[in-house]
Design a protein around this motif. Structure first.
Motif, mmCIF file in Angstrom:
data_model
loop_
_atom_site.group_PDB
_atom_site.id
_atom_site.type_symbol
_atom_site.label_atom_id
_atom_site.label_comp_id
_atom_site.label_asym_id
_atom_site.label_seq_id
_atom_site.Cartn_x
_atom_site.Cartn_y
_atom_site.Cartn_z
ATOM 1 N N LEU A 1 0.860 -1.182 0.000
ATOM 2 C CA LEU A 1 0.000 0.000 0.000
ATOM 3 C C LEU A 1 0.900 1.236 0.000
ATOM 4 O O LEU A 1 1.722 1.405 0.901
ATOM 5 N N ALA B 1 2.518 1.944 -3.039
ATOM 6 C CA ALA B 1 3.571 1.337 -3.869
ATOM 7 C C ALA B 1 4.335 2.344 -4.722
ATOM 8 O O ALA B 1 5.473 2.091 -5.110
ATOM 9 N N THR B 2 3.725 3.489 -5.017
ATOM 10 C CA THR B 2 4.382 4.468 -5.893
ATOM 11 C C THR B 2 5.290 5.434 -5.125
ATOM 12 O O THR B 2 5.979 6.245 -5.741
ATOM 13 N N GLY B 3 5.284 5.382 -3.789
ATOM 14 C CA GLY B 3 6.052 6.341 -2.991
ATOM 15 C C GLY B 3 7.523 5.969 -2.879
ATOM 16 O O GLY B 3 7.961 4.900 -3.332
ATOM 17 N N ALA B 4 8.294 6.876 -2.233
ATOM 18 C CA ALA B 4 9.734 6.659 -2.071
ATOM 19 C C ALA B 4 9.993 5.364 -1.290
ATOM 20 O O ALA B 4 10.898 4.592 -1.626
ATOM 21 N N ALA C 1 -2.197 2.145 -4.540
ATOM 22 C CA ALA C 1 -1.852 3.560 -4.316
ATOM 23 C C ALA C 1 -3.156 4.349 -4.383
ATOM 24 O O ALA C 1 -4.245 3.783 -4.219
ATOM 25 N N SER C 2 -3.043 5.674 -4.620
ATOM 26 C CA SER C 2 -4.265 6.480 -4.713
ATOM 27 C C SER C 2 -4.854 6.341 -6.117
ATOM 28 O O SER C 2 -4.235 5.772 -7.017
ATOM 29 N N ARG D 1 -4.970 8.518 -8.244
ATOM 30 C CA ARG D 1 -4.096 9.205 -9.212
ATOM 31 C C ARG D 1 -3.195 8.242 -9.987
ATOM 32 O O ARG D 1 -2.855 8.460 -11.128
ATOM 33 N N SER D 2 -2.781 7.157 -9.322
ATOM 34 C CA SER D 2 -1.807 6.240 -9.940
ATOM 35 C C SER D 2 -2.454 4.998 -10.539
ATOM 36 O O SER D 2 -1.766 4.200 -11.189
ATOM 37 N N ALA E 1 -6.438 1.866 -3.824
ATOM 38 C CA ALA E 1 -6.648 1.129 -2.579
ATOM 39 C C ALA E 1 -8.040 1.392 -2.014
ATOM 40 O O ALA E 1 -8.423 2.544 -1.788
ATOM 41 N N SER F 1 2.920 1.995 3.347
ATOM 42 C CA SER F 1 3.646 3.245 3.531
ATOM 43 C C SER F 1 2.961 4.327 2.713
ATOM 44 O O SER F 1 3.512 4.849 1.745
ATOM 45 N N ALA F 2 1.730 4.635 3.103
ATOM 46 C CA ALA F 2 0.945 5.639 2.375
ATOM 47 C C ALA F 2 0.512 6.764 3.314
ATOM 48 O O ALA F 2 -0.423 7.497 3.014
ATOM 49 N N VAL G 1 -4.142 7.230 5.803
ATOM 50 C CA VAL G 1 -4.519 6.097 4.930
ATOM 51 C C VAL G 1 -4.405 4.788 5.726
ATOM 52 O O VAL G 1 -5.292 3.924 5.656
ATOM 53 N N GLY H 1 9.686 12.056 1.888
ATOM 54 C CA GLY H 1 8.978 11.554 0.704
ATOM 55 C C GLY H 1 9.569 12.054 -0.612
ATOM 56 O O GLY H 1 10.444 12.917 -0.637
ATOM 57 N N GLN H 2 9.041 11.473 -1.685
ATOM 58 C CA GLN H 2 9.552 11.766 -3.026
ATOM 59 C C GLN H 2 9.446 13.251 -3.368
ATOM 60 O O GLN H 2 10.337 13.820 -3.992
HETATM 61 P P1 A2P Z 1 0.056 8.170 -5.210
HETATM 62 O O1 A2P Z 1 1.405 8.117 -5.876
HETATM 63 O O2 A2P Z 1 -1.013 7.566 -6.045
HETATM 64 O O3 A2P Z 1 -0.287 9.529 -4.667
HETATM 65 P P2 A2P Z 1 5.577 9.396 -0.531
HETATM 66 O O4 A2P Z 1 5.752 9.021 0.913
HETATM 67 O O5 A2P Z 1 6.803 9.171 -1.350
HETATM 68 O O6 A2P Z 1 5.010 10.772 -0.677
HETATM 69 O O7 A2P Z 1 4.448 8.382 -1.097
HETATM 70 C C1 A2P Z 1 3.135 8.312 -0.585
HETATM 71 C C2 A2P Z 1 2.442 7.068 -1.101
HETATM 72 O O8 A2P Z 1 1.137 6.993 -0.529
HETATM 73 C C3 A2P Z 1 2.238 7.045 -2.597
HETATM 74 O O9 A2P Z 1 2.336 5.727 -3.077
HETATM 75 C C4 A2P Z 1 0.807 7.553 -2.740
HETATM 76 O O10 A2P Z 1 0.157 7.165 -3.930
HETATM 77 C C5 A2P Z 1 0.176 6.847 -1.570
HETATM 78 N N1 A2P Z 1 -1.116 7.447 -1.213
HETATM 79 C C6 A2P Z 1 -1.381 8.732 -0.932
HETATM 80 N N2 A2P Z 1 -2.691 8.907 -0.659
HETATM 81 C C7 A2P Z 1 -3.269 7.692 -0.780
HETATM 82 C C8 A2P Z 1 -4.610 7.193 -0.640
HETATM 83 N N3 A2P Z 1 -5.628 7.995 -0.308
HETATM 84 N N4 A2P Z 1 -4.822 5.872 -0.844
HETATM 85 C C9 A2P Z 1 -3.817 5.054 -1.185
HETATM 86 N N5 A2P Z 1 -2.534 5.467 -1.332
HETATM 87 C C10 A2P Z 1 -2.258 6.760 -1.138
#
Ligand code: A2P
Ligand code: 11C
Length: 353
Positions: free
Chosen positions: A8, A10-13, A36-37, A39-40, A57, A71-72, A76, A161-162
């Motif tokens: 959860l 998965a797209t983050g740093a 992820a959200s 958006r991804s 998610a 790690s979201a 979340v 974060g990224q």
């Molecule tokens: P997304 O890339 O779709 O926004 P980081 O710590 O690098 O900022 O990454 C945060 C992570 O948490 C990303 O994978 C982001 O996805 C995810 N995220 C943020 N908001 C949500 C949400 N509401 N539900 C699921 N994943 C989330």
């Protein structure tokens, strides 16, 4: 047994690194789900040689999942992890949402793997700066006892974060180009004021509490006590921190002052102990200018310790310099390592509440 695994965030740093660490781990993966959200959703990421479509998610994402690495962010996790547990999954959460819950183990595998046995579906991964410090201090605590720890951190942008990493790069280029850098992320995205990190130091990580410590500093105190002594509020060990963001992309450094209960211990004995401690690499040879540096720790799973020396005035007082990849040992690797321990101890199963 093989496991259905979800990541959860998965797209983050950290999430990205969880995918890579899982791919190299001893955890037998039957299926992988990347969440992820919205958006991804629809984009793809690779797990081993497999291209995996990212999904938004939702609670039903966890149907049939055995093991979740999250790690979201805290909100979340608070919303979705209880849903995952309800569906029978065991969750390793990198956020701070559940760390102080007395029913949630807070685990660094080199230090307190036995705390996993009592999990009720959620296991918390500690804060990155806490993890590397307790990996270094645990052998000293067990062997010689500890009375006090005072730590000053030098924390990399990647911990935020990224987006913070991206902003550091943009600001650095802007300054080199003679422009005024813009700041939107640090020290805290939601705060009233933002400051550039490039060519600067920011002595604020997270928000302030009523005693004027930042929440990051608060976490280092309370998480260290919970991990080492099992009680986040204990006064049996004094721990205080000053946390500073530095313009380094990845790799936290920490200047750690500690006082041992046994005041006869020597720096040579501490070095010998740390040289064979699990997860620690001793890099301590002043004559050869050997000491830990963030750029050498990037991509590594170990915690690097050096500059060990006795305080000049305080018997039993010592200084050390501790460095680790905050996104690996401080986050993704520690979480996957917890997963490996859960598998080894046969603890990936639904709980009866
Ligand atoms: P997304 O890339 O779709 O926004 P980081 O710590 O690098 O900022 O990454 C945060 C992570 O948490 C990303 O994978 C982001 O996805 C995810 N995220 C943020 N908001 C949500 C949400 N509401 N539900 C699921 N994943 C989330
Ligand atoms: C930082 N330590 O470097 C933070 C990031 O509680 O997991 C991790 C915050 C946490 O900004």
């Amino acid at each position: 047994r093989e496991y259905n695994v979800a990541i959860l965030g998965a797209t983050g740093a950290v999430g990205n690194r969880m995918i890579a660490q899982l791919a190299q781990s001893s955890i037998p993966v039957k299926t992988i789900k990347l969440l992820a959200s919205k958006r991804s959703a629809g984009q793809t990421l690779a797990f081993r040689d497999q291209s995996v479509v990212i999904e938004e998610a939702t609670p039903s994402s966890f149907d049939g999942i055995d093991l979740v690495f999250a790690s979201a962010g805290g909100s979340v996790s608070k919303q979705l992890l209880p849903e995952a547990v309800k569906r029978g999954a065991v969750c390793v959460d990198n956020s701070s949402a559940f760390r102080m819950d007395p029913t949630v183990p807070l685990v660094v595998p080199e230090v307190n793997p036995n705390d996993l046995a009592n999990h009720q579906g959620i296991i918390a991964n500690p804060n990155c700066s806490t993890i590397q410090m307790v990996v270094a201090l645990n052998p000293i605590y067990r062997q010689y006892g500890l009375k006090r720890v005072i730590v000053s951190t030098y924390q990399a942008a990647g911990g935020a974060g990224q987006s913070a990493l991206d902003e550091l790069n943009i600001q650095s280029q802007a300054i080199l180009d003679g422009q005024t850098p813009e700041a939107h992320i640090l020290p805290v995205k939601s705060a009233a004021k933002h400051y550039p990190l490039a060519f600067n130091l920011i002595p604020q990580i997270d928000v302030f509490d009523e005693q004027d410590y930042t929440y990051e500093e608060w976490k280092m105190t309370h998480e260290t006590k919970k991990i080492l002594l099992g009680d986040p509020e204990t006064k049996a060990l004094a721990v205080s921190a000053t946390c500073v963001r530095v313009p380094v992309p990845i790799g936290h450094g920490e200047s750690v002052y500690f006082e041992t209960k046994d005041t006869n211990v020597t720096p040579a004995e501490l070095k010998a102990l740390l040289a064979s401690a699990p997860g620690v690499v001793l890099q301590d040879d002043p004559a050869q200018q050997i000491y830990p540096m963030p750029m050498n720790a990037v991509g590594q799973q170990e915690t690097y310790v050096g500059r060990i020396r006795a305080d000049l005035d305080q018997p039993g007082g010592f200084h050390a310099w501790v460095v680790a990849d905050n996104l690996l040992k401080g986050a993704a690797w520690n979480a996957i390592q917890i997963g490996e321990c859960l598998v080894e101890q046969d603890l990936v199963h639904a709980t009866i509440n």
